[in-house]
Scaffold this active site. Structure first.
Site, PDB file in Angstrom:
ATOM      1  N   ASP A 153      18.140 -40.523  30.207  1.00  0.00           N
ATOM      2  CA  ASP A 153      17.801 -41.372  31.351  1.00  0.00           C
ATOM      3  C   ASP A 153      18.967 -42.299  31.690  1.00  0.00           C
ATOM      4  O   ASP A 153      20.122 -42.051  31.316  1.00  0.00           O
ATOM      5  CB  ASP A 153      16.489 -42.137  31.046  1.00  0.00           C
ATOM      6  CG  ASP A 153      15.677 -42.431  32.288  1.00  0.00           C
ATOM      7  OD1 ASP A 153      16.018 -43.401  32.997  1.00  0.00           O
ATOM      8  OD2 ASP A 153      14.712 -41.697  32.565  1.00  0.00           O
ATOM      9  N   ASP A 154      18.675 -43.364  32.376  1.00  0.00           N
ATOM     10  CA  ASP A 154      19.654 -44.321  32.904  1.00  0.00           C
ATOM     11  C   ASP A 154      20.590 -44.842  31.803  1.00  0.00           C
ATOM     12  O   ASP A 154      20.165 -45.053  30.669  1.00  0.00           O
ATOM     13  CB  ASP A 154      18.840 -45.491  33.487  1.00  0.00           C
ATOM     14  CG  ASP A 154      19.667 -46.392  34.356  1.00  0.00           C
ATOM     15  OD1 ASP A 154      20.882 -46.182  34.443  1.00  0.00           O
ATOM     16  OD2 ASP A 154      19.070 -47.314  34.956  1.00  0.00           O
TER      17      ASP A 154
ATOM     18  N   LYS B  84      16.436 -35.869  36.912  1.00  0.00           N
ATOM     19  CA  LYS B  84      15.469 -36.887  37.362  1.00  0.00           C
ATOM     20  C   LYS B  84      16.186 -37.705  38.429  1.00  0.00           C
ATOM     21  O   LYS B  84      17.204 -38.341  38.154  1.00  0.00           O
ATOM     22  CB  LYS B  84      15.065 -37.761  36.177  1.00  0.00           C
ATOM     23  CG  LYS B  84      14.086 -38.880  36.537  1.00  0.00           C
ATOM     24  CD  LYS B  84      13.639 -39.599  35.264  1.00  0.00           C
ATOM     25  CE  LYS B  84      12.827 -40.839  35.538  1.00  0.00           C
ATOM     26  NZ  LYS B  84      12.537 -41.573  34.297  1.00  0.00           N
ATOM     27  N   TRP B  85      15.650 -37.668  39.658  1.00  0.00           N
ATOM     28  CA  TRP B  85      16.298 -38.309  40.815  1.00  0.00           C
ATOM     29  C   TRP B  85      15.536 -39.599  41.126  1.00  0.00           C
ATOM     30  O   TRP B  85      14.456 -39.566  41.690  1.00  0.00           O
ATOM     31  CB  TRP B  85      16.244 -37.350  41.995  1.00  0.00           C
ATOM     32  CG  TRP B  85      16.956 -37.802  43.234  1.00  0.00           C
ATOM     33  CD1 TRP B  85      16.678 -38.894  43.999  1.00  0.00           C
ATOM     34  CD2 TRP B  85      18.060 -37.147  43.865  1.00  0.00           C
ATOM     35  NE1 TRP B  85      17.534 -38.968  45.057  1.00  0.00           N
ATOM     36  CE2 TRP B  85      18.396 -37.898  44.999  1.00  0.00           C
ATOM     37  CE3 TRP B  85      18.797 -35.985  43.587  1.00  0.00           C
ATOM     38  CZ2 TRP B  85      19.428 -37.537  45.869  1.00  0.00           C
ATOM     39  CZ3 TRP B  85      19.821 -35.623  44.450  1.00  0.00           C
ATOM     40  CH2 TRP B  85      20.135 -36.389  45.565  1.00  0.00           C
ATOM     41  N   ASP B  86      16.132 -40.707  40.751  1.00  0.00           N
ATOM     42  CA  ASP B  86      15.438 -41.987  40.832  1.00  0.00           C
ATOM     43  C   ASP B  86      15.839 -42.765  42.098  1.00  0.00           C
ATOM     44  O   ASP B  86      16.849 -42.461  42.751  1.00  0.00           O
ATOM     45  CB  ASP B  86      15.802 -42.789  39.568  1.00  0.00           C
ATOM     46  CG  ASP B  86      14.737 -43.805  39.182  1.00  0.00           C
ATOM     47  OD1 ASP B  86      13.836 -44.076  39.986  1.00  0.00           O
ATOM     48  OD2 ASP B  86      14.817 -44.337  38.055  1.00  0.00           O
TER      49      ASP B  86
ATOM     50  N   ASN C 133      15.409 -47.030  43.157  1.00  0.00           N
ATOM     51  CA  ASN C 133      14.771 -48.230  42.608  1.00  0.00           C
ATOM     52  C   ASN C 133      14.793 -49.492  43.447  1.00  0.00           C
ATOM     53  O   ASN C 133      14.769 -50.593  42.887  1.00  0.00           O
ATOM     54  CB  ASN C 133      15.384 -48.530  41.229  1.00  0.00           C
ATOM     55  CG  ASN C 133      14.804 -47.615  40.176  1.00  0.00           C
ATOM     56  OD1 ASN C 133      13.595 -47.583  39.967  1.00  0.00           O
ATOM     57  ND2 ASN C 133      15.643 -46.845  39.540  1.00  0.00           N
TER      58      ASN C 133
ATOM     59  N   CYS D  47      11.604 -39.476  41.567  1.00  0.00           N
ATOM     60  CA  CYS D  47      11.103 -40.699  40.948  1.00  0.00           C
ATOM     61  C   CYS D  47      11.536 -41.845  41.843  1.00  0.00           C
ATOM     62  O   CYS D  47      12.606 -41.802  42.449  1.00  0.00           O
ATOM     63  CB  CYS D  47      11.747 -40.817  39.559  1.00  0.00           C
ATOM     64  SG  CYS D  47      11.468 -42.396  38.746  1.00  0.00           S
TER      65      CYS D  47
ATOM     66  N   ASP E  72       5.714 -45.590  36.567  1.00  0.00           N
ATOM     67  CA  ASP E  72       6.393 -46.168  35.404  1.00  0.00           C
ATOM     68  C   ASP E  72       5.390 -46.684  34.392  1.00  0.00           C
ATOM     69  O   ASP E  72       5.752 -47.057  33.274  1.00  0.00           O
ATOM     70  CB  ASP E  72       7.281 -47.342  35.843  1.00  0.00           C
ATOM     71  CG  ASP E  72       8.696 -46.872  36.125  1.00  0.00           C
ATOM     72  OD1 ASP E  72       9.019 -45.721  35.805  1.00  0.00           O
ATOM     73  OD2 ASP E  72       9.483 -47.675  36.669  1.00  0.00           O
TER      74      ASP E  72
HETATM   75  C1  DGJ Z   1      12.822 -46.331  36.983  1.00  0.00           C
HETATM   76  C2  DGJ Z   1      12.167 -45.092  36.471  1.00  0.00           C
HETATM   77  O1  DGJ Z   1      10.896 -44.957  36.973  1.00  0.00           O
HETATM   78  C3  DGJ Z   1      12.179 -45.138  34.949  1.00  0.00           C
HETATM   79  O2  DGJ Z   1      11.490 -44.038  34.434  1.00  0.00           O
HETATM   80  C4  DGJ Z   1      13.593 -45.144  34.488  1.00  0.00           C
HETATM   81  O3  DGJ Z   1      14.220 -43.947  34.849  1.00  0.00           O
HETATM   82  C5  DGJ Z   1      14.318 -46.336  35.082  1.00  0.00           C
HETATM   83  N1  DGJ Z   1      14.171 -46.395  36.506  1.00  0.00           N
HETATM   84  C6  DGJ Z   1      15.783 -46.301  34.734  1.00  0.00           C
HETATM   85  O4  DGJ Z   1      16.483 -47.275  35.357  1.00  0.00           O
END
Ligand code: DGJ
Length: 734
Positions: free
Chosen positions: A366-367, A476-478, A480, A526, A548
């Site tokens: 992940d990140d 996984k394409w996030d 935020n 995501c 999340d």
């Molecule tokens: C938000 C995602 O929903 C989490 O699962 C994770 O990937 C974090 N971002 C990482 O910054």
């Protein structure tokens, strides 16, 4: 079946397996809505046109008919003429006027279905699977042309609608509202189901009676959002999972949207959905056209359950594309909640080793693997590996993971830039911002301006380059944060409000390029969990991170709410540690596994630090999930008990061939001295026998549906699952 036009009576029929949708020309000019509901093979014209004069409503005449458009049911109402209700289209013409009157010009019926340029859309594999009716309308004063598209899928009770506006005039016009669909019902005897939420508690179903006036839902955030899903359902009062008429609209779009109802003075109900109009304006130059996203209109006369199953089948078969459309998804472990940013290769490999021993198939990093990213304050946009954490790079790590017999997945957040990043240093104007205003950061980041081609090209090339540089099986394409200070230095002043939609067009272009050039990679979308859990993204990525919030109890409401339109195959769901990181709640491992197993199964905790007992339980559950995934994500889903009604929740899946049944019951809080609790199953063959695979007991289908299974759970946060197999060779002995 399909499209039928009764020329004499000027009626348009759309026929699906069990439903009918009818439109009519009124006054020889205006397209009006007549009927949507249970199948009718014919409609008397007199019944289709009810005429009523209303005080304070203007009267028109045409084709021997006298009518007021403030009363008759509209099919694509515009902000003009004599209809005072909520409009689907808002236009400002070159002289500043906005009175828009769309008149019927003609129609065309074609086999199959066209793609929507630049936007995700439902598709057919063979022309024979669908028919499309195009109805051409025009405002003759300005030569503004609108085409309404209606696709009828032969096997589904859905009508897919969209609109195209073309400027046939010689000067620009401005669109300030452009919805995909609107229609009117003759009555308001409905409850409205909407799916609001927040980060960590997405798509909680809310139900309320309709009220007079306009009720709107939507998102203004630049994303479909956690706060409201682009799904609305009108349920006939008194309906439930198995009874009553239910009408739904679901928008195939991931950006701002607007949806709602208007109950008018005569208690008729207007129902509409499309792109959001608040941060929207579109300059349509002479000769230009704009397409709306598609909206899926689904109807069931047998309650909400069958409505949802229609959506699930439609999306699995005509929206999701690629290798994973029909393929079982790998069971994964993701390091996010296990390590957050604090990892190195050693820690990662320890988790991978433990995962392999459990039978997990995919490790997801992940990140935090790139740039100088030690927390969320830097490096988005700098897509090069942090060799301090990962000395052998992504390529080396991917190799080591593969050597352990696992697939390798990687997290990206391609649409963002951190202020502290090399990318921002070089291109400070590449982010969405308004000149001379503060650029407000959210999670220390800004959004890249995807209305600009060079930005889109940068992202496409960068991400593709990394995907080509190592053996990467999953992404996984996030995403935020939401949009603030919405402006682009790539757009002229009269086009600034085009940015939110142009962003989506840019995003879809990038996703199309990357996913199509990497057909073997499994993509999961995501947005801080389920902030863009919509059909638009499902077109590119067959699954999404549902929330999340990994707390098993919270997940009941989230997954149950999501199931109203979205299939289990779309939902990522993981087992995490306790106390849960989002709620602090401590739930038994079994409950967490039973909830997560119902979606795309995964783990999100440090597997290298679990007790032997828990590891053994996980191993067993993973083996079971591998068996279940042959039918669970793709079967018929039944909601048995709603978490919104008392807490306890139950659901069930029947395999498409009817041979296997999975059912799960979740007890939230226990009660002393409880009465007998039974779980009645659905969708079985009443006259068949079913074997309980756990204990070998045989039950008749009728018995499981009418009498049900006895549920006897002791304690809070308990769960029980059942697995049945149809037993056709069973004979009752005398
Ligand atoms: C938000 C995602 O929903 C989490 O699962 C994770 O990937 C974090 N971002 C990482 O910054």
């Amino acid at each position: 079946m399909g499209v039928f036009v009764d020329h004499k009576e000027q009626l348009f029929y759309l026929q699906t397996p069990t439903t009918t949708y009818v439109m009519k020309l009124t006054g020889g000019r205006y397209l009006t809505h007549v009927y949507w509901g249970k199948k009718l093979f014919h409609l008397n014209k007199k019944n289709a046109f009810l005429n009523r004069m209303l005080a304070f409503s203007a009267v028109e005449e045409g084709d021997g008919e006298t009518y007021t458009r403030d009363f008759i049911r509209g099919e694509y109402p515009t902000g003009g003429g004599t209809d005072h209700r909520f409009s689907a289209l808002g236009v400002t013409f070159p002289d500043g006027s906005w009175d828009c009157q769309l008149e019927y010009v003609g129609f065309e019926a074609i086999a199959g279905k066209e793609k929507v340029p630049g936007l995700p859309s439902l598709y057919v594999e063979e022309e024979a699977e669908a028919e499309t009716l195009k109805i051409f309308l025009k405002d003759p004063l300005w030569n503004l042309q609108v085409t309404l598209y209606y696709t009828v899928f032969k096997e589904y009770d859905v009508i897919v609608r969209r609109a195209r506006v073309s400027n046939g005039g010689d000067q620009p016009v401005f669109l300030n509202r452009f919805l995909s669909a609107s229609l009117d019902f003759e009555q308001d005897h409905f409850d409205l189901l909407s799916f609001p939420g927040a980060w960590g508690r997405e798509r909680h179903m809310e139900k309320a009676g309709l009220r007079s006036g306009i009720t709107c839902f939507g998102s203004n955030r630049g994303a479909s959002s956690h706060q409201m899903n682009p799904l609305l359902i009108l349920e006939e009062k008194g309906g439930d999972e198995d009874h009553g008429a239910a009408y739904a609209m679901n928008l195939i779009y991931s950006g701002n949207f607007l949806a709602g109802t208007e109950v008018d003075q005569l208690h008729q109900t207007r129902f509409f959905m499309g792109m959001g109009d608040d941060n929207f304006s579109w300059k349509l130059a002479a000769g230009e056209e704009l397409d709306s996203p598609e909206v899926v209109l689904a109807f069931s006369s047998e309650g909400l359950g069958s409505l949802s199953r229609t959506f699930h089948d439609l999306y699995r078969n005509h929206l999701v594309r690629g290798k994973y459309k029909k393929e079982a998804r790998p069971i994964l472990v993701n390091n996010w909640e296990a390590t957050y940013f604090d990892f190195n290769e050693e820690k990662i490999l320890a988790i991978a080793d433990a995962a392999r021993d459990l039978g997990i198939e995919l490790f997801v990093l992940d990140d935090g693997w790139f740039g100088e990213r030690e927390d969320d304050s830097t490096s988005l946009g700098d897509w090069f590996v942090n060799t301090k954490k990962l000395p052998s790079g992504i390529q080396g790590l991917a190799e080591k993971i593969h050597q352990r017999g696992l697939k390798f997945g990687l997290w990206f957040e391609p649409e963002m830039v951190s202020k502290v990043s090399k990318l921002y240093e070089i291109h400070p104007d590449w982010c969405i911002h308004v000149k001379n205003r503060k650029r407000t950061e959210c999670r220390n980041q800004l959004i890249l301006d995807l209305s600009r081609e060079e930005v889109c090209d940068y992202i496409t090339n960068k991400i593709s380059g990394i995907l080509d540089s190592a053996e990467i099986d999953y992404v996984k394409w996030d995403m935020n944060r939401h949009m603030t200070e919405i402006g682009s230095c790539g757009l002229s002043s009269d086009r600034q409000k085009e940015l939110p939609h142009r962003y989506m067009l840019g995003l879809y272009k990038i996703m199309e390029a990357i996913t199509q050039s990497h057909p073997d990679i499994l993509f999961e979308s995501c947005s801080g969990g389920g902030g863009r859990f919509d059909p638009g993204l499902l077109y590119y990525m067959p699954q999404a991170w549902t929330s999340d919030d990994t707390d098993g109890i919270e997940r009941l409401k989230i997954q149950y709410g999501s199931s109203f339109a979205y299939p289990l195959s779309a939902m990522g769901s993981h087992v995490s540690a306790v106390p849960n990181h989002q709620t602090g709640r401590v739930t038994p491992l079994k409950l967490r596994m039973d909830v997560a197993m119902s979606g795309n199964y995964g783990f999100e905790l440090d597997l290298s630090k679990q007790s032997e007992e828990d590891l053994a339980a996980m191993k067993e559950s993973i083996a079971l999930a591998k068996d279940l995934r042959s039918f669970l994500p793709f079967g018929d889903f039944y909601r048995l008990l709603s978490p919104y009604q008392g807490g306890d929740t139950a659901w069930q899946v029947v395999s498409k061939d009817g041979q296997r049944i999975f059912a799960a019951y979740f007890q939230v809080l226990s009660k002393p001295n409880p009465g007998i609790c039974r779980l009645k199953l659905k969708g079985l063959d009443a006259s068949a026998f079913y074997l309980d695979e756990e204990n070998g007991e045989i039950y008749s289908g009728g018995e499981l549906m009418e009498l049900g299974l006895v549920v006897s759970l002791y304690g809070d946060y308990q769960s029980k699952t059942w697995l049945f197999r149809r037993k056709d060779d069973y004979e009752v002995s005398d």
